[in-house]
Each structure stands twice: as structure tokens, then as C-alpha cells.
Design a protein around this motif. Structure first.
Motif, PDB file in Angstrom:
ATOM      1  N   ASP A   1       4.175  -0.970  18.821  1.00 26.37           N
ATOM      2  CA  ASP A   1       2.952  -0.174  18.769  1.00 26.37           C
ATOM      3  C   ASP A   1       2.274  -0.077  20.135  1.00 26.37           C
ATOM      4  OD1 ASP A   1       3.125   0.428  16.084  1.00 26.37           O
ATOM      5  OD2 ASP A   1       1.835  -1.214  15.434  1.00 26.37           O
TER       6      ASP A   1
ATOM      7  N   ARG B   1       4.440  -1.745   5.215  1.00 22.78           N
ATOM      8  CA  ARG B   1       4.433  -3.034   5.904  1.00 22.78           C
ATOM      9  C   ARG B   1       3.111  -3.761   5.702  1.00 22.78           C
ATOM     10  NH1 ARG B   1       6.640  -0.097  10.532  1.00 22.78           N
ATOM     11  NH2 ARG B   1       4.658  -0.499  11.594  1.00 22.78           N
ATOM     12  N   TYR B   2       2.012  -3.055   5.901  1.00 26.40           N
ATOM     13  CA  TYR B   2       0.716  -3.715   5.731  1.00 26.40           C
ATOM     14  C   TYR B   2       0.423  -3.999   4.262  1.00 26.40           C
ATOM     15  CZ  TYR B   2      -0.649  -3.626  10.605  1.00 26.40           C
ATOM     16  OH  TYR B   2      -0.709  -3.879  11.958  1.00 26.40           O
ATOM     17  N   SER B   3       0.920  -3.162   3.374  1.00 27.27           N
ATOM     18  CA  SER B   3       0.766  -3.446   1.943  1.00 27.27           C
ATOM     19  C   SER B   3       1.497  -4.734   1.577  1.00 27.27           C
ATOM     20  CB  SER B   3       1.295  -2.283   1.106  1.00 27.27           C
ATOM     21  OG  SER B   3       0.527  -1.119   1.300  1.00 27.27           O
TER      22      SER B   3
ATOM     23  N   SER C   1      -3.224   3.205   8.068  1.00 23.47           N
ATOM     24  CA  SER C   1      -1.809   3.341   8.412  1.00 23.47           C
ATOM     25  C   SER C   1      -1.473   4.777   8.782  1.00 23.47           C
ATOM     26  CB  SER C   1      -0.941   2.892   7.235  1.00 23.47           C
ATOM     27  OG  SER C   1      -1.137   1.518   6.982  1.00 23.47           O
ATOM     28  N   ARG C   2      -0.604   4.922   9.774  1.00 20.21           N
ATOM     29  CA  ARG C   2      -0.283   6.237  10.314  1.00 20.21           C
ATOM     30  C   ARG C   2       1.021   6.805   9.773  1.00 20.21           C
ATOM     31  NH1 ARG C   2      -0.280   3.805  16.162  1.00 20.21           N
ATOM     32  NH2 ARG C   2       0.874   2.295  14.865  1.00 20.21           N
TER      33      ARG C   2
ATOM     34  N   VAL D   1      -5.554   0.849  13.669  1.00 22.03           N
ATOM     35  CA  VAL D   1      -4.632  -0.063  13.003  1.00 22.03           C
ATOM     36  C   VAL D   1      -3.939  -0.992  13.998  1.00 22.03           C
ATOM     37  CG1 VAL D   1      -2.685   1.559  13.082  1.00 22.03           C
ATOM     38  CG2 VAL D   1      -2.800  -0.152  11.251  1.00 22.03           C
TER      39      VAL D   1
ATOM     40  N   ARG E   1       6.494  -5.368  15.425  1.00 20.50           N
ATOM     41  CA  ARG E   1       5.706  -4.138  15.211  1.00 20.50           C
ATOM     42  C   ARG E   1       4.618  -3.996  16.261  1.00 20.50           C
ATOM     43  NH1 ARG E   1       6.356  -5.985   9.948  1.00 20.50           N
ATOM     44  NH2 ARG E   1       4.234  -6.806   9.844  1.00 20.50           N
TER      45      ARG E   1
ATOM     46  N   GLU F   1       4.468   2.185   7.934  1.00 19.50           N
ATOM     47  CA  GLU F   1       3.357   1.303   8.279  1.00 19.50           C
ATOM     48  C   GLU F   1       2.551   0.940   7.035  1.00 19.50           C
ATOM     49  OE1 GLU F   1       1.324   1.328  12.410  1.00 19.50           O
ATOM     50  OE2 GLU F   1       0.155   2.671  11.129  1.00 19.50           O
ATOM     51  N   LEU F   2       2.375   1.909   6.154  1.00 17.83           N
ATOM     52  CA  LEU F   2       1.681   1.659   4.897  1.00 17.83           C
ATOM     53  C   LEU F   2       2.396   0.588   4.089  1.00 17.83           C
ATOM     54  CD1 LEU F   2      -0.482   2.443   2.780  1.00 17.83           C
ATOM     55  CD2 LEU F   2       1.078   4.235   2.006  1.00 17.83           C
TER      56      LEU F   2
ATOM     57  N   ALA G   1      -6.178  -2.114   7.460  1.00 16.65           N
ATOM     58  CA  ALA G   1      -4.985  -1.609   8.137  1.00 16.65           C
ATOM     59  C   ALA G   1      -4.162  -0.733   7.202  1.00 16.65           C
ATOM     60  CB  ALA G   1      -4.139  -2.780   8.647  1.00 16.65           C
ATOM     61  N   VAL G   2      -4.133  -1.089   5.923  1.00 24.21           N
ATOM     62  CA  VAL G   2      -3.436  -0.250   4.940  1.00 24.21           C
ATOM     63  C   VAL G   2      -4.054   1.139   4.920  1.00 24.21           C
ATOM     64  CG1 VAL G   2      -2.933   0.069   2.495  1.00 24.21           C
ATOM     65  CG2 VAL G   2      -2.688  -2.201   3.521  1.00 24.21           C
TER      66      VAL G   2
END
Length: 235
Positions: free
Chosen positions: A190, A76-78, A68-69, A133, A186, A73-74, A64-65
Motif C-alpha cells: 500500500d 482482508r479487513y473483514s 476499503s478500496r 484505510v 499489505r 481489501e474488503l 477500515a472495512v
């Protein structure tokens, strides 16, 4: 965050699999942790399998990282990935060490991934490798969300057990509730703009992962019956 059958995606997805979801807090494994009667070998097996599951769960989040769009988002998933690697895996390692110290090591052979663990992790990684994602979010959400709900259901009555109580305290904490609520919010955002067919696909992914959650609890109980019998020792 909205609620109820007409609310956001996460409520709709949960309601679609309510026959499984609503039974998770009452699973014999969970009740055994709450009242302190769960045999130590059963819990040790569960934690050992969870330590095989969590790195694969983390790898799904890592996908998901990469997919990420946006920068948000990058981030958050990180952060979710760091939580699994730096918080949840060490917490499970502590619990495993503690139950071994208190009751002895009931796993004489090297722990290998059980079929239920393999089924669950294979599903997560298949979704992570082939879908976008948002679908990854639908696949990983049942694990995080259900653990929070289970812990909050039992924290008030969970006995002061030297091992099991920590599990409930960890997942019933305000910090964990904030992480869980963020994941749900989220997902709702989404999915809000997707068409019905896309939403239905995501509901199906969420449902599949929820059923695999149930099977993971079932796997530990079944192993306990096979390996230890009804007279297995308790911590």
C-alpha cells in the motif's frame, strides 16, 4: 517481503521507533509471563484492560472495512475483524476466567477503562475516523506485529504455566504468523507508491501506536505496584 533499513515500509517504520520496539520483548511484564513470576493480580488487570481495548481495536478495523478500496481489501479487513471478535476476544475471556479460577478474583470493583487504555483506543479511533484505510493499517499494525515477535522470542523458554503459556502459544502459532505476515505485506504494498511526505506521516502513526503499546504494558505493571505491592501473590 523485504527486510532491513532499505527494505519495505514496515521495516522502515519499525527501525524508526527501534528505541521502543526493541525493548518490547524484554518488558518486565513479558519476562514475568515467560518465567511464570508475574503476579496473578497484575495479569488479571492486564487481561481485563485488554478486553476493554480489543472491542475498540475491532471498531478501528471496522472503519477500515468501510473505507476499503477494493473487494480484496474488503475481504482482508473483514477477516481481521472476525479474528478479533471471534478468536482473540474469546481467548482473552478464557484466560481471564482461568486466572480467576486459579488465584481468586483480585478485582473487587467493576473494571473500568484505565487512562492508558483510553489513550490508546482514543488514538486508534481518531485515526480510523479521520484518515484513510492505509493510515488505519499503520495504526493497528504495531499491536498485531509486536505480539507475534514477543511470543516467538519467548516461546522456546516460556515455562509450562497454567495461564501464561497459552498466551505465548497463541501468538507464536503458525496461523498467527501468517496473519501478521499478511498485514505487513499489505502495508508494504500500500505504501510503495506514496510520496515521501505521505510515507513519513504513516511512519509517525506507526511510531505513535508502538509507544502506546509500551505504555499499555507499563500500565499493568504500575497498577500491580499500586494495588498489590511487591508481595502480590503469584499463580
Amino acid at each position: 517481503m523485504t527486510s532491513g533499513p532499505g527494505g519495505g515500509f514496515t521495516d522502515i517504520a519499525r527501525d524508526a521507533v527501534a528505541d521502543v520496539w526493541d525493548r518490547l520483548p524484554d518488558h518486565p511484564f513479558v519476562r514475568g509471563m515467560a518465567d511464570g513470576t508475574l503476579p496473578a493480580p497484575v495479569y488479571q488487570y492486564y487481561v481485563g484492560q485488554n478486553l476493554l481495548y480489543l472491542p475498540q481495536y475491532a471498531r478501528a478495523i471496522a472503519c477500515a472495512v468501510t473505507k476499503s478500496r477494493s473487494d480484496d481489501e474488503l475481504r482482508r479487513y473483514s477477516a481481521a475483524l472476525v479474528n478479533i471478535v471471534d478468536v482473540e476476544i474469546p481467548q482473552n475471556e478464557r484466560l481471564l476466567a482461568r486466572v480467576r479460577d486459579l488465584s481468586g478474583d483480585h478485582v473487587s470493583r467493576e473494571v473500568v477503562m484505565a487512562p492508558g487504555t483510553r489513550n490508546y483506543t482514543s488514538y486508534l479511533l481518531a485515526v480510523a475516523g479521520t484518515a484513510d484505510v492505509v493510515a488505519i493499517g499503520a495504526a493497528i499494525l504495531p499491536c498485531a506485529w509486536s505480539y507475534g515477535e514477543i511470543a516467538r522470542r519467548h516461546i522456546g523458554g516460556a515455562v509450562a504455566h497454567p495461564v501464561y503459556r497459552e498466551w505465548f502459544e497463541f501468538f507464536a502459532s503458525d496461523q498467527y504468523a501468517e496473519l501478521e505476515a499478511g498485514m505487513r505485506g499489505r502495508m508494504d504494498a500500500d505504501v510503495a507508491g506514496l510520496d515521501p511526505a505521505q510515507r513519513d506521516r504513516l511512519v509517525g502513526i506507526f511510531g505513535d501506536a508502538t509507544r502506546l503499546e509500551w505504555e499499555f504494558w507499563e500500565m499493568a505493571i504500575a497498577h500491580g505496584r499500586e494495588e498489590s505491592g511487591e508481595g502480590a501473590g503469584q499463580v
